[in-house]
Design an enzyme around this catalytic site. Sequence first.
Site, PDB file in Angstrom:
ATOM      1  N   LYS A 187       0.842  -1.197   0.000  1.00  0.00           N
ATOM      2  CA  LYS A 187       0.000   0.000   0.000  1.00  0.00           C
ATOM      3  C   LYS A 187       0.877   1.246   0.000  1.00  0.00           C
ATOM      4  CE  LYS A 187      -4.002   0.221   2.067  1.00  0.00           C
ATOM      5  NZ  LYS A 187      -5.115   0.257   3.053  1.00  0.00           N
TER       6      LYS A 187
ATOM      7  N   GLU B  16     -19.590  -5.930   9.932  1.00  0.00           N
ATOM      8  CA  GLU B  16     -20.535  -5.181  10.759  1.00  0.00           C
ATOM      9  C   GLU B  16     -21.589  -6.075  11.413  1.00  0.00           C
ATOM     10  OE1 GLU B  16     -18.655  -2.449   7.850  1.00  0.00           O
ATOM     11  OE2 GLU B  16     -19.689  -4.388   7.654  1.00  0.00           O
TER      12      GLU B  16
ATOM     13  N   ARG C 193     -25.837  -2.721   7.025  1.00  0.00           N
ATOM     14  CA  ARG C 193     -25.609  -4.148   6.812  1.00  0.00           C
ATOM     15  C   ARG C 193     -26.082  -4.989   7.992  1.00  0.00           C
ATOM     16  NH1 ARG C 193     -19.958  -5.308   4.008  1.00  0.00           N
ATOM     17  NH2 ARG C 193     -20.663  -4.731   1.941  1.00  0.00           N
TER      18      ARG C 193
END
Length: 626
Positions: free
Chosen positions: A283, A367, A395
């Site tokens: 990254k 979640e 969600r």
Amino acid sequence: MLESINSPADIKNFSQKELKELAQEIRNTIIQTVGKNGGHLASNLGVVELTIALHRVFSSPEDAIIFDVSHQCYAHKLLTGRYKDFSTLRQKDGISGFTNTQESPHDFFINGHSSTSISSALGLLTSWNLQKKDGKVIAVLGDGALTGGMAFEGLSNAGQMRKNLIVILNDNQMSIDQNTGAVSRYLSRLTMTKGYQSFRYRVDKVVERLVVKIPSLGRPMDKFIFRFKRSLKGLLLANNLFTDLGFEYVGPLNGHNEAVLENVLKKVRNLSRPVVVHVITKKGKGYTPAETNPENYHGVGPFNIEDGSVTKDEHLTFTQAFSNVILEQAEKNPKITAITAAMAQGTGLTEFSKKYRDRFFDVGIAEEHAVTFAGGQARGGMLPVVCIYSTFIQRAVDQMIHDISLQKSHAIFVLDRAGVVPNDGVTHQGLFDIALFRPIPGLEILSPVSAQDLKLCFEYAVSAKGPVVIRYPKANCPEERPEFSQKVKSGKGILIESEGKAVKNKYLIVTTGSMYQEVQAALNEEAAKKIKADIYIMRFIKPFNEEYFVSLATQYKGLLFVEDGVEAGGISEHLCGLLSKQKYLKTKILAFGDKYYAHGNRAQILEDAGLSPKQIALTLKGLSNA
């Protein structure tokens, strides 16, 4: 180079030297644009070579490349003819920071939530198969997306169906068990060859025919072959989840070596079974500040490109106010825990995670699990505080009903980014939480107006008996007023009176806490200066003391409701219905309509929704003239 690229076909004949130059130009363009506009930096810098290789090997849009979350799609946008518009990234009327079907035929889905790509890709592939349409479907997801259960549901189904789905696993952070040794590397290469695949295909076809013609022989043979292959893998390879689920596994590969990636993808393209290509990337690749601290440059505001420094806003935000409050309360109450779904920094839990390590739980991008996990902690006697963005709590609606409310669990749910969310666009707006959660029995919902009010609301939630939701925006806190320090009384809000008590000549603006600053600014607009109005801040969305509210409302000439959520199913719609029997009382609602709202800054999005201070003032003026 980017100026001359109108489609991925334009890079098919580039030399390796040209591809390296192109990769550097893409990185420079991303850094320059994100430095100016803000956006997702580290994740996009990490997939440049991978994206180039994908577009060199496959033929988008005849082949579909589907990015999970899609916050790593900037290089994809640049290679699909959007260079000329790239400077408008995340700006109003500009291109989105995520894939968007309205922008390009190369974007197959509007996607801003995690762990969806495999399911979407498998659905698309089966649709194409049924219509006899050729074309490969490739799902590109980061290792973080594998913490989401939906990704595993997709993997399980894809492995069972044995469709030729290609899954690119971009591994840039999580530790994933890898195959080790020369034998495993050889077998990874072997599984990509046509000869091996042809042999496997023929064997499986024979078994399938035997199952049909001689069930008593075919089924045992099928089981034998399955067990034999699994035993062989167990002997020669480290345990591999993907192969157990029915996928071929290739990798790990150097995600920054475009030539290697391209060579492997060409072989993978010929497979007739589902395959996972495991790619290792870094990254922030190519920009030292982002490489050194990728978390800080995942989603970043405008920054100084020279040294990576971000200009800090000295104003206290609601997120920072919450961070202070939970630290203070956790020191007093050893039963308080903090739970988040891979967003500790974004929800203000970084300091908590350092100070109370044993009471901090980052469950990953999961979640649903976070909510039910909190229910388990509450049942065990702890007081969990679940910190999730409003858009992502969508969600877990079933879990909020079944595992929290039904169990009468004492847990606190802190919804950051409620209401308007600047720049991230349609997938990230926090406009649905009130309509989704208000009908749930036993669930309290609070909407604090300031840092002090947030503190009081949190203290109330700690002392409550059941589940409590506290929602607030991605915004700075307003200046404190004495009214904001009023004691919290269940079901009652905060009344801010102007020019004395003569309410018969006044109007009442009823607002959620997040919209207070716009409402206050509206009263200073030219259109509203001559109108006398008080403000009632709905500290409680639920429970709501309706008897008190009706007695208050009927003292005014009319009411204007201002809500930072959708009108359908919102609290304003409910209260207007409650007041509909009041014959001489005029009411009007300003809330978000039946549509999705694109990216822009907070003021621009509110204006699109008819909720800017000027529009609030004009609506109030219209109400007074009605």
